[in-house]
Write a protein that holds these residues in place. Structure first.
Motif, PDB file in Angstrom:
ATOM      1  N   ILE A  81     -87.582  54.926  68.851  1.00 39.86           N
ATOM      2  CA  ILE A  81     -86.306  55.629  69.060  1.00 39.86           C
ATOM      3  C   ILE A  81     -86.646  57.054  69.464  1.00 39.86           C
ATOM      4  O   ILE A  81     -87.290  57.785  68.705  1.00 39.86           O
ATOM      5  CB  ILE A  81     -85.443  55.617  67.786  1.00 39.86           C
ATOM      6  N   THR A 112     -90.366  52.422  73.871  1.00 39.21           N
ATOM      7  CA  THR A 112     -89.122  52.992  73.336  1.00 39.21           C
ATOM      8  C   THR A 112     -87.955  52.093  73.729  1.00 39.21           C
ATOM      9  O   THR A 112     -87.805  51.750  74.905  1.00 39.21           O
ATOM     10  CB  THR A 112     -88.933  54.432  73.863  1.00 39.21           C
ATOM     11  N   THR A 114     -84.648  52.666  72.295  1.00 34.02           N
ATOM     12  CA  THR A 114     -83.393  53.411  72.130  1.00 34.02           C
ATOM     13  C   THR A 114     -83.670  54.879  72.447  1.00 34.02           C
ATOM     14  O   THR A 114     -84.677  55.427  71.996  1.00 34.02           O
ATOM     15  CB  THR A 114     -82.882  53.325  70.668  1.00 34.02           C
ATOM     16  N   SER A 395     -89.717  56.095  65.062  1.00 27.71           N
ATOM     17  CA  SER A 395     -88.550  55.207  65.079  1.00 27.71           C
ATOM     18  C   SER A 395     -87.633  55.384  63.857  1.00 27.71           C
ATOM     19  O   SER A 395     -86.492  55.824  63.980  1.00 27.71           O
ATOM     20  CB  SER A 395     -89.050  53.748  65.159  1.00 27.71           C
ATOM     21  N   SER A 398     -85.610  58.693  62.866  1.00 28.99           N
ATOM     22  CA  SER A 398     -84.504  58.988  63.790  1.00 28.99           C
ATOM     23  C   SER A 398     -83.333  58.044  63.541  1.00 28.99           C
ATOM     24  O   SER A 398     -82.172  58.454  63.625  1.00 28.99           O
ATOM     25  CB  SER A 398     -84.973  58.872  65.245  1.00 28.99           C
ATOM     26  N   ALA A 399     -83.637  56.773  63.268  1.00 32.57           N
ATOM     27  CA  ALA A 399     -82.553  55.828  62.977  1.00 32.57           C
ATOM     28  C   ALA A 399     -81.757  56.301  61.765  1.00 32.57           C
ATOM     29  O   ALA A 399     -80.519  56.264  61.748  1.00 32.57           O
ATOM     30  CB  ALA A 399     -83.127  54.438  62.740  1.00 32.57           C
ATOM     31  N   LYS A 408     -81.125  49.694  63.764  1.00 37.47           N
ATOM     32  CA  LYS A 408     -82.305  50.056  64.547  1.00 37.47           C
ATOM     33  C   LYS A 408     -83.326  50.691  63.593  1.00 37.47           C
ATOM     34  O   LYS A 408     -82.985  51.114  62.489  1.00 37.47           O
ATOM     35  CB  LYS A 408     -81.952  51.093  65.617  1.00 37.47           C
ATOM     36  N   GLY A 409     -84.565  50.788  64.041  1.00 40.58           N
ATOM     37  CA  GLY A 409     -85.548  51.588  63.310  1.00 40.58           C
ATOM     38  C   GLY A 409     -86.372  50.832  62.300  1.00 40.58           C
ATOM     39  O   GLY A 409     -87.200  51.421  61.618  1.00 40.58           O
ATOM     40  N   ASP A 418     -85.320  44.689  68.303  1.00 36.42           N
ATOM     41  CA  ASP A 418     -85.960  45.686  69.173  1.00 36.42           C
ATOM     42  C   ASP A 418     -87.409  45.754  68.710  1.00 36.42           C
ATOM     43  O   ASP A 418     -87.701  46.328  67.653  1.00 36.42           O
ATOM     44  CB  ASP A 418     -85.315  47.068  68.984  1.00 36.42           C
TER      45      ASP A 418
END
Ligand code: URP
Ligand code: ZN
Ligand code: ZN
Length: 503
Positions: A81, A112, A114, A395, A398-399, A408-409, A418
């Motif tokens: 991310i 990456t 996102t 990742s 940030s998620a 996500k993440g 992902d």
């Protein structure tokens, strides 16, 4: 209201999972024999993907007709991310040369899945109009998922009214305030303070570009009047004291507003120490740094034949000793994330706008593609950070901060599939000849790195397969994000209370 298409929807974690298993939507994919790495665990297991999400993780899963993907010898990471990109952005009298098509494709090659891009706003213009413009830039082009941060440059009655509406309608839960770039993007301290108050009230995270723009403006004028026009004067007129001062000021205003702050692109000890100080007080102050500040140094701006212009970022590259401070702050958790600050301008015709006047060199550089591999190669392989810390920085953190976790993440049942299948031993050389960004140079030309994404999936679909691009422009979905308040609440407590006491 903008007419953007495929929305990621609000975080719909576990939407089609129940206790007895999962709702099967197709034959799916089974990723076998890889080593799964999250921010907290490293273990060997298979991953079943169906309907765009992870539906099962376990040992020796049956194939059940799924497409088998062999990840032997590879790590399987959650998709990267990138919390800081500028695609198709007007800046310094020109426009970044990578847009949502080339930028997201290059991001995917680099692992990456996102990005969160900065939506610039114009004073006096309704915020919704700016957001609609940014949707138009991405629509039909993005090959990976994306969200937007929203720039706040003034806080009048209209903006005050519009911000919560945008948060609700668009799922934009982070605001960006520039404390530098006088005469263009810079906001004053009153605007920053009021933005922090609004963010506190409605659950948004305020991001700052922390440099003292007023003083920089004076130093730049003085240098130019003295005939100092070469790229190196870009760095010398933006000294670290002015980044440290602005970072400390923003942290104090955050404390006063009882709000939350994320300092983008931290470059130097002076700024990192201010963040450390704020966090020691228990403030919700977070920091990001970027590969360029960890790996490049100020002397790059002295390269001959105007080549130094390729290394003009704001804040600028610093003396090398700062890199150790940044690595240590990442390892200790005082800095949480790695952004690319992707903001690419061709050397020819764009960076060259500043020949004879360093203040006209468009600020920024290409980094979206190499962020992930540089951090792995220089961070993990060189023992500066652990593998799990790497995943957190690239990742998971940030998620969490930007309201995307656990959709996500991470790699978990119910999360979006992902995934990055990453060969940790592949050696290669970074170069503009082989990168996938449009930009005509690489800031890391000729640098050897170890580790490379082999295949990259976004919501269960290959975007990169065996190092080949197989994605579709427009597949990338716009992500509505949770508020900062909610993101805070899903944070896993460090010590978990049970009936037996604290474990
Ligand atoms: O030099 C930089 N960092 N360019 C991009 C705009 C910004 O300040 O983040
Ligand atoms: Zn900035
Ligand atoms: Zn930036």
């Amino acid at each position: 209201m903008s007419n953007h298409g495929t929305s990621g929807g609000n975080n719909s974690f576990n939407s089609n999972i129940n206790n007895s298993g999962y709702e099967k939507r197709g034959t799916g994919k089974l990723i076998r024999n890889g080593i799964i790495v999250t921010a907290v665990d490293t273990y060997k297991a298979d991953i079943r993907v169906d309907g765009g999400i992870i539906v099962e993780i376990g040992l020796r899963l049956e194939d059940q007709g799924a497409e088998i993907i062999d990840a032997s010898g590879c790590y399987v990471f959650p998709g990267g991310i990138d919390p800081h990109t500028h695609l198709d952005m007007p800046f310094g009298g020109t426009v970044t040369c990578d847009d949502f098509a080339s930028g997201t494709k290059a991001a995917a090659f680099g692992g990456t899945t996102t990005i969160i891009d900065f939506c610039l706003t114009n004073k006096g213009e309704p915020l919704q109009k700016a957001v609609a413009r940014w949707h138009d830039k991405a629509l039909g082009k993005a090959v990976i998922d994306y969200g937007f941060h929203l720039m706040v440059s003034e806080l009048n009655a209209e903006v005050l009214e519009e911000l919560p509406v945008i948060m609700e309608k668009e799922g934009i839960t982070s605001f960006k305030v520039f404390m530098a770039y006088k005469h263009t993007l810079q906001a004053d301290d009153g605007t920053l303070y009021q933005t922090l108050k609004v963010a506190r009230k409605h659950g948004a995270l305020v991001m700052v570009h922390a440099e003292n723009g007023d003083v920089i403006d004076i130093l730049v004028s003085e240098a130019l009047s003295a005939g100092k026009t070469e790229p190196i004067y870009h760095a010398l007129t933006r000294p670290p004291e002015l980044e440290g001062e602005a970072t400390g000021r923003a942290a104090y205003l955050t404390e006063l507003a009882d709000s939350q702050l994320y300092v983008v692109h931290v470059t130097c000890a002076e700024a990192a120490w201010k963040i450390q100080e704020a966090r020691k007080k228990g403030l919700r102050v977070y920091g990001e740094t970027c590969p360029q500040y960890l790996l490049l140094e100020q002397s790059a701006l002295e390269k001959p034949n105007f080549e130094g212009a390729k290394y003009v970022w704001s804040p600028p590259l610093r003396e090398a000793w700062n890199q150790d401070v940044l690595w240590s702050a990442l390892a200790s958790g005082d800095l949480q994330t790695i952004g690319s600050d992707q903001c690419s301008f061709h050397f020819k015709g764009q960076k060259e706008l500043g020949r004879g006047d360093f203040s006209k060199i468009p600020n920024g550089g290409p980094m979206i593609e190499d962020r992930f591999s540089l951090l792995y190669s220089e961070g993990v392989r060189k023992g500066r950070i652990t593998l799990n810390q790497f995943v957190n920085m690239i990742s998971t953190a940030s998620a969490r901060l930007f309201g995307l976790f656990p959709r996500k993440g991470t790699i978990a049942v119910g999360s979006d599939a992902d995934l990055v299948i990453f060969d940790p031993n592949q050696e290669r050389t970074l170069s503009a000849q082989t990168h996938h960004m449009k930009v005509d140079y690489s800031a890391f030309e000729g640098m050897k790195v170890t580790g490379e994404p082999v295949s990259v999936l976004v919501r269960g679909e290959f975007v990169i397969r065996d190092k080949q691009f197989v994605g579709t422009p427009g597949y990338g979905a716009y992500l509505r994000r949770d508020s900062f308040r909610i993101a805070e609440q899903v944070r896993v407590p460090e010590r978990i209370p049970t009936e037996e006491g604290i474990i």
